[in-house]
Design a protein around this motif. Structure first.
Motif, PDB file in Angstrom:
ATOM      1  N   VAL A  95       0.931  -1.283  -0.005  1.00 27.31           N
ATOM      2  CA  VAL A  95       0.012   0.038  -0.024  1.00 27.31           C
ATOM      3  C   VAL A  95       0.879   1.439  -0.027  1.00 27.31           C
ATOM      4  O   VAL A  95       0.482   2.350  -0.797  1.00 27.31           O
ATOM      5  N   VAL A  96       1.819   1.262   0.580  1.00 25.46           N
ATOM      6  CA  VAL A  96       2.534   2.327   1.002  1.00 25.46           C
ATOM      7  C   VAL A  96       3.387   3.310  -0.365  1.00 25.46           C
ATOM      8  O   VAL A  96       2.838   4.037  -0.771  1.00 25.46           O
ATOM      9  N   PRO A  97       3.795   2.373  -1.250  1.00 24.93           N
ATOM     10  CA  PRO A  97       4.200   3.229  -2.626  1.00 24.93           C
ATOM     11  C   PRO A  97       3.095   3.425  -3.195  1.00 24.93           C
ATOM     12  O   PRO A  97       3.211   4.667  -4.047  1.00 24.93           O
ATOM     13  N   LYS A  98       1.856   2.934  -3.510  1.00 26.94           N
ATOM     14  CA  LYS A  98       0.795   3.212  -4.135  1.00 26.94           C
ATOM     15  C   LYS A  98       0.236   4.477  -3.658  1.00 26.94           C
ATOM     16  O   LYS A  98      -0.021   5.517  -4.424  1.00 26.94           O
ATOM     17  N   VAL A  99      -0.108   4.518  -2.101  1.00 23.27           N
ATOM     18  CA  VAL A  99      -0.577   5.823  -1.803  1.00 23.27           C
ATOM     19  C   VAL A  99       0.391   6.812  -1.913  1.00 23.27           C
ATOM     20  O   VAL A  99      -0.014   8.181  -2.432  1.00 23.27           O
ATOM     21  N   TRP A 121       9.394   4.962  -0.912  1.00 20.53           N
ATOM     22  CA  TRP A 121       9.616   4.764   0.405  1.00 20.53           C
ATOM     23  C   TRP A 121      10.290   5.881   0.982  1.00 20.53           C
ATOM     24  O   TRP A 121      10.011   6.130   2.496  1.00 20.53           O
ATOM     25  N   GLY A 122      11.127   6.530   0.308  1.00 22.17           N
ATOM     26  CA  GLY A 122      11.785   7.645   0.829  1.00 22.17           C
ATOM     27  C   GLY A 122      10.631   8.848   1.275  1.00 22.17           C
ATOM     28  O   GLY A 122      10.884   9.668   2.178  1.00 22.17           O
ATOM     29  N   LEU A 123       9.818   9.016   0.365  1.00 21.12           N
ATOM     30  CA  LEU A 123       8.793  10.413   0.573  1.00 21.12           C
ATOM     31  C   LEU A 123       7.871   9.617   1.872  1.00 21.12           C
ATOM     32  O   LEU A 123       7.182  10.595   2.349  1.00 21.12           O
ATOM     33  N   ALA A 124       7.503   8.384   2.004  1.00 23.87           N
ATOM     34  CA  ALA A 124       7.027   7.997   2.874  1.00 23.87           C
ATOM     35  C   ALA A 124       7.866   8.025   4.363  1.00 23.87           C
ATOM     36  O   ALA A 124       7.205   7.689   5.608  1.00 23.87           O
ATOM     37  N   GLY A 125       8.884   8.462   4.540  1.00 22.68           N
ATOM     38  CA  GLY A 125       9.658   8.605   5.803  1.00 22.68           C
ATOM     39  C   GLY A 125      10.588   7.536   5.920  1.00 22.68           C
ATOM     40  O   GLY A 125      11.156   7.417   6.961  1.00 22.68           O
TER      41      GLY A 125
END
Length: 230
Positions: A95-99, A121-125
Motif C-alpha cells: 500500500v505504501v508506494p501506491k498511496v 518509500w523515501g517520501l513515506a519517511g
C-alpha cells in the motif's frame, strides 16, 4: 533583486491561493508565504537568499510533521498484535508506494518502472526502504504499542492512507493521523537536508515532437526528490 530569467525587478508578495507555496530559485528551499516574486517569469527568492526590505517579514517553510499510526487495540497484548501485524505486513508494504504515488500530481511519474520503489518509500519517511519500515514497526510495537506506516507527510498525504490501509487489510487495521514532530521532512527542519528530507531541483527536459525529433528548445521543470542517504 532582479529575477534570474529576464532580469525583471521583483516585488515582495504573499502569494495567493495555491501559489502561497513556492520553491526558491536560488537555494531550492520549499517554503510558503511572503518572498520576492516576479509575476512575469514566476520566479521566487526567499528572504534568506535576498533579505526582505521589511525586516519583520521572515521566510516560513511549511513543516511536514504528520504521520500515519496504528495502535494496539484494547484487550490485546503488544506482542500478540505484533504477530498479527507481521502476518499482514506484505499487504501494508504494497500500500505504501501506491498511496505515495497517488499524491503526486503528474500521472507519468506513477507508471510502473518510471519511478523507483526507493523513491516512494523515501517520501513515506523511510529513506532506507522497506527494511527500515519493518525495523521501526517492530521496535515501535515493542516500545510503545504502536507503529508508524508513514511519516514526514503533509496532512493531505497522511489522510490519503486511511482508506487504503483499512481496505488492504480487510478492516484488520485502522490507521489514525498523528503529529510526529520528531520527523519533519520539510525545509523547516533545522537539520535539513538530511536522510528523508524533501528536496526540489530544476531539471532540463528535452521533449520529442510529433515527428519524433528532439525539440531544440528544452523545457525546465521543478522536480521533487528525497534524500535517501546523508
Amino acid at each position: 533583486p532582479c529575477c534570474p530569467d529576464q532580469g525583471h525587478h521583483m516585488v515582495m508578495s504573499e502569494g495567493g491561493g495555491h501559489y502561497r507555496d513556492y520553491i526558491c530559485n536560488e537555494c531550492k528551499i520549499s517554503a510558503n508565504g511572503s518572498r520576492w516574486f516576479c509575476a512575469l517569469c514566476k520566479s521566487d527568492y526567499c528572504y534568506s537568499c535576498h533579505p526582505a526590505s521589511n525586516p519583520k517579514l521572515k521566510m516560513q517553510p511549511t513543516p511536514k510533521t504528520w504521520a500515519v499510526a496504528v495502535m494496539c487495540p484494547e484487550g490485546l497484548e503488544s506482542h500478540e498484535f505484533l504477530g498479527m501485524v507481521m502476518g499482514i505486513a506484505p499487504l501494508i508494504q504494497a500500500v505504501v508506494p501506491k498511496v505515495m504515488a497517488s499524491t503526486i500530481p503528474h500521472p507519468e511519474a506513477r507508471q510502473p518502472g518510471v519511478t523507483s520503489d526507493r523513491f516512494w518509500w523515501g517520501l513515506a519517511g523511510w529513506p532506507e526502504g522497506r527494511s527500515m519500515f519493518l525495523r521501526n514497526l517492530e521496535s515501535g510495537m515493542t516500545n510503545s504499542g504502536q507503529f508508524l506506516i508513514a511519516r514526514g507527510l503533509s496532512q493531505a498525504e497522511a489522510r490519503a492512507f486511511l482508506g487504503p490501509i483499512t481496505e488492504a487489510t480487510s478492516g484488520q487495521l485502522e490507521a489514525a493521523i498523528v503529529k510526529d514532530a520528531a520527523w519533519d521532512s520539510s525545509s523547516a527542519n533545522p537539520a535539513w537536508p538530511k536522510a528523508g528530507s524533501r528536496v526540489f531541483c530544476h531539471l532540463q527536459v528535452h521533449t520529442k515532437s510529433l515527428t519524433g525529433h528532439v525539440v531544440t528548445e528544452p523545457i525546465w521543470l521543478w522536480a521533487q526528490g528525497v534524500v535517501v542517504r546523508r
